[in-house]
Design a protein around this motif. Sequence first.
Motif, PDB file in Angstrom:
ATOM      1  N   ASN A 287      36.687  61.795  27.701  1.00  0.00           N
ATOM      2  CA  ASN A 287      35.481  62.512  28.131  1.00  0.00           C
ATOM      3  C   ASN A 287      34.257  61.598  28.114  1.00  0.00           C
ATOM      4  OD1 ASN A 287      36.763  64.958  28.620  1.00  0.00           O
ATOM      5  ND2 ASN A 287      36.460  65.711  26.542  1.00  0.00           N
ATOM      6  N   LEU A 288      34.154  60.771  27.084  1.00  0.00           N
ATOM      7  CA  LEU A 288      33.042  59.816  27.019  1.00  0.00           C
ATOM      8  C   LEU A 288      33.119  58.814  28.166  1.00  0.00           C
ATOM      9  CD1 LEU A 288      32.833  59.042  23.189  1.00  0.00           C
ATOM     10  CD2 LEU A 288      31.081  60.151  24.583  1.00  0.00           C
ATOM     11  N   ILE A 289      34.325  58.304  28.417  1.00  0.00           N
ATOM     12  CA  ILE A 289      34.515  57.346  29.507  1.00  0.00           C
ATOM     13  C   ILE A 289      34.131  57.973  30.848  1.00  0.00           C
ATOM     14  CG2 ILE A 289      36.293  56.112  30.827  1.00  0.00           C
ATOM     15  CD1 ILE A 289      37.705  55.569  28.151  1.00  0.00           C
ATOM     16  N   LYS A 290      34.539  59.218  31.043  1.00  0.00           N
ATOM     17  CA  LYS A 290      34.218  59.921  32.289  1.00  0.00           C
ATOM     18  C   LYS A 290      32.718  60.118  32.430  1.00  0.00           C
ATOM     19  CE  LYS A 290      35.287  64.196  34.808  1.00  0.00           C
ATOM     20  NZ  LYS A 290      36.031  65.491  34.748  1.00  0.00           N
ATOM     21  N   ASP A 291      32.050  60.497  31.333  1.00  0.00           N
ATOM     22  CA  ASP A 291      30.597  60.701  31.366  1.00  0.00           C
ATOM     23  C   ASP A 291      29.845  59.412  31.715  1.00  0.00           C
ATOM     24  OD1 ASP A 291      30.899  63.346  30.759  1.00  0.00           O
ATOM     25  OD2 ASP A 291      30.497  63.120  28.611  1.00  0.00           O
TER      26      ASP A 291
ATOM     27  N   TYR B 265      33.225  56.081  34.630  1.00  0.00           N
ATOM     28  CA  TYR B 265      34.507  55.449  34.913  1.00  0.00           C
ATOM     29  C   TYR B 265      35.527  56.511  35.327  1.00  0.00           C
ATOM     30  CZ  TYR B 265      32.386  51.502  32.514  1.00  0.00           C
ATOM     31  OH  TYR B 265      31.543  50.491  32.146  1.00  0.00           O
ATOM     32  N   ILE B 266      36.389  56.164  36.259  1.00  0.00           N
ATOM     33  CA  ILE B 266      37.348  57.123  36.803  1.00  0.00           C
ATOM     34  C   ILE B 266      38.760  56.728  36.380  1.00  0.00           C
ATOM     35  CG2 ILE B 266      38.292  58.140  38.918  1.00  0.00           C
ATOM     36  CD1 ILE B 266      35.652  57.305  40.292  1.00  0.00           C
ATOM     37  N   LYS B 267      39.510  57.711  35.874  1.00  0.00           N
ATOM     38  CA  LYS B 267      40.907  57.457  35.529  1.00  0.00           C
ATOM     39  C   LYS B 267      41.738  57.606  36.800  1.00  0.00           C
ATOM     40  CE  LYS B 267      43.238  60.492  33.103  1.00  0.00           C
ATOM     41  NZ  LYS B 267      43.698  61.278  31.943  1.00  0.00           N
ATOM     42  N   THR B 268      42.299  56.510  37.271  1.00  0.00           N
ATOM     43  CA  THR B 268      43.059  56.545  38.530  1.00  0.00           C
ATOM     44  C   THR B 268      44.561  56.637  38.302  1.00  0.00           C
ATOM     45  OG1 THR B 268      43.189  54.126  38.636  1.00  0.00           O
ATOM     46  CG2 THR B 268      41.287  55.184  39.676  1.00  0.00           C
ATOM     47  N   TYR B 269      44.994  56.416  37.059  1.00  0.00           N
ATOM     48  CA  TYR B 269      46.434  56.432  36.785  1.00  0.00           C
ATOM     49  C   TYR B 269      46.643  56.735  35.310  1.00  0.00           C
ATOM     50  CZ  TYR B 269      51.172  54.636  35.908  1.00  0.00           C
ATOM     51  OH  TYR B 269      52.474  54.512  35.509  1.00  0.00           O
ATOM     52  N   ALA B 270      47.676  57.516  35.004  1.00  0.00           N
ATOM     53  CA  ALA B 270      48.042  57.785  33.610  1.00  0.00           C
ATOM     54  C   ALA B 270      49.538  58.050  33.538  1.00  0.00           C
ATOM     55  CB  ALA B 270      47.274  58.991  33.081  1.00  0.00           C
ATOM     56  N   SER B 271      50.184  57.511  32.505  1.00  0.00           N
ATOM     57  CA  SER B 271      51.611  57.741  32.336  1.00  0.00           C
ATOM     58  C   SER B 271      51.973  57.624  30.867  1.00  0.00           C
ATOM     59  CB  SER B 271      52.425  56.735  33.149  1.00  0.00           C
ATOM     60  OG  SER B 271      52.354  55.454  32.543  1.00  0.00           O
ATOM     61  N   ASP B 272      53.217  57.934  30.555  1.00  0.00           N
ATOM     62  CA  ASP B 272      53.735  57.782  29.206  1.00  0.00           C
ATOM     63  C   ASP B 272      54.701  56.602  29.162  1.00  0.00           C
ATOM     64  OD1 ASP B 272      52.380  59.945  28.254  1.00  0.00           O
ATOM     65  OD2 ASP B 272      54.014  61.354  28.604  1.00  0.00           O
TER      66      ASP B 272
ATOM     67  N   ILE C 261      46.697  54.101  30.716  1.00  0.00           N
ATOM     68  CA  ILE C 261      45.868  54.515  31.849  1.00  0.00           C
ATOM     69  C   ILE C 261      45.251  53.314  32.559  1.00  0.00           C
ATOM     70  CG2 ILE C 261      45.299  56.717  30.728  1.00  0.00           C
ATOM     71  CD1 ILE C 261      42.559  55.589  30.099  1.00  0.00           C
ATOM     72  N   ILE C 262      44.850  53.553  33.792  1.00  0.00           N
ATOM     73  CA  ILE C 262      44.082  52.564  34.559  1.00  0.00           C
ATOM     74  C   ILE C 262      42.732  53.186  34.912  1.00  0.00           C
ATOM     75  CG2 ILE C 262      43.917  51.298  36.735  1.00  0.00           C
ATOM     76  CD1 ILE C 262      46.922  50.936  36.654  1.00  0.00           C
ATOM     77  N   LEU C 263      41.653  52.457  34.615  1.00  0.00           N
ATOM     78  CA  LEU C 263      40.300  52.934  34.880  1.00  0.00           C
ATOM     79  C   LEU C 263      39.675  52.136  36.017  1.00  0.00           C
ATOM     80  CD1 LEU C 263      38.882  53.258  31.259  1.00  0.00           C
ATOM     81  CD2 LEU C 263      39.707  55.105  32.724  1.00  0.00           C
ATOM     82  N   GLU C 264      38.839  52.821  36.778  1.00  0.00           N
ATOM     83  CA  GLU C 264      38.111  52.167  37.870  1.00  0.00           C
ATOM     84  C   GLU C 264      36.625  52.420  37.697  1.00  0.00           C
ATOM     85  OE1 GLU C 264      37.855  52.281  42.776  1.00  0.00           O
ATOM     86  OE2 GLU C 264      39.468  53.339  41.708  1.00  0.00           O
ATOM     87  N   ASP C 265      35.818  51.387  37.897  1.00  0.00           N
ATOM     88  CA  ASP C 265      34.373  51.578  37.770  1.00  0.00           C
ATOM     89  C   ASP C 265      33.764  51.892  39.136  1.00  0.00           C
ATOM     90  OD1 ASP C 265      34.198  49.205  39.151  1.00  0.00           O
ATOM     91  OD2 ASP C 265      33.386  48.032  37.492  1.00  0.00           O
ATOM     92  N   THR C 266      32.429  51.978  39.189  1.00  0.00           N
ATOM     93  CA  THR C 266      31.743  52.439  40.401  1.00  0.00           C
ATOM     94  C   THR C 266      31.801  51.440  41.549  1.00  0.00           C
ATOM     95  OG1 THR C 266      29.679  51.568  39.484  1.00  0.00           O
ATOM     96  CG2 THR C 266      30.155  53.906  39.128  1.00  0.00           C
ATOM     97  N   ILE C 267      32.153  50.179  41.251  1.00  0.00           N
ATOM     98  CA  ILE C 267      32.225  49.187  42.328  1.00  0.00           C
ATOM     99  C   ILE C 267      33.674  48.811  42.660  1.00  0.00           C
ATOM    100  CG2 ILE C 267      29.942  48.269  41.857  1.00  0.00           C
ATOM    101  CD1 ILE C 267      31.222  45.936  40.398  1.00  0.00           C
ATOM    102  N   GLY C 268      34.622  49.609  42.137  1.00  0.00           N
ATOM    103  CA  GLY C 268      36.016  49.426  42.514  1.00  0.00           C
ATOM    104  C   GLY C 268      36.855  48.527  41.638  1.00  0.00           C
ATOM    105  N   ARG C 269      36.292  47.970  40.573  1.00  0.00           N
ATOM    106  CA  ARG C 269      37.100  47.143  39.679  1.00  0.00           C
ATOM    107  C   ARG C 269      38.016  48.030  38.847  1.00  0.00           C
ATOM    108  NH1 ARG C 269      32.625  43.873  36.475  1.00  0.00           N
ATOM    109  NH2 ARG C 269      31.971  46.050  36.197  1.00  0.00           N
TER     110      ARG C 269
END
Length: 218
Positions: A111-115, A118-125, A160-168
């Motif tokens: 939730n903090l990361i989202k606020d 940053y966008i979670k683009t992938y998640a798995s176990d 998980i994989i996170l993406e920032d506002t400029i696509g990294r």
Amino acid sequence: MNDNSTNSPERMLLLGKRLKECRKAAGFTQPKLVEMIESLPENNGKIRSDKHISAIERGERALSIEYATLIAKVLHIRSEYLLGYDDFPTRADKAHARWDKMGKKYIYIENLIKDMGYIKTYASDIRYKTIDICSVDTDKDIEERIAFAKEYMDLGELDIILEDTIGRKIHIKSNEMNRIYEDIEFMIKCRIEREFNDPSRYIYAEDTKGTFDKMRNE
């Protein structure tokens, strides 16, 4: 438990209550429990008494680590629970509690990361199994550990994989999430403790007595 004294009355009553509850849940009478304990190779042929078990359950006798270990083996529970070190009767209970707590931490962090944008683009176990084996375990003990691992330890590790506002994009795993949480927790404690250590934050009764008396007289 707050009381760390092995033989304190409160502790003895608690351990006695736990023993009685676990014995009954397993369907054993006190004599049957003693019979099962005496049959264990680890008991080394010692004669046990159901009167001893009864006294422990009433909180009149202390439960030793040695005896708790034998009882736990017969009842298929953790000796740490019988001895009052924690509140998890079985390995499964402890594992589930651990993962529930960890899951809540991850939700807070996500939730903090989202606020922060940053966008979670992938998640798995990531699946894995853990089997704790020591040198004193018998073949039967090891078989039970393996059965437990198959049933309870096939648990997910956050990946998980996170993406920032400029696509990294970056890859974050459980150990990194744990470090993020520990860093946040450490900073919160430091910040709050700094406030507690600030004398200007406190108003003592003797400092306000005259003020309150004046207010009552007005």
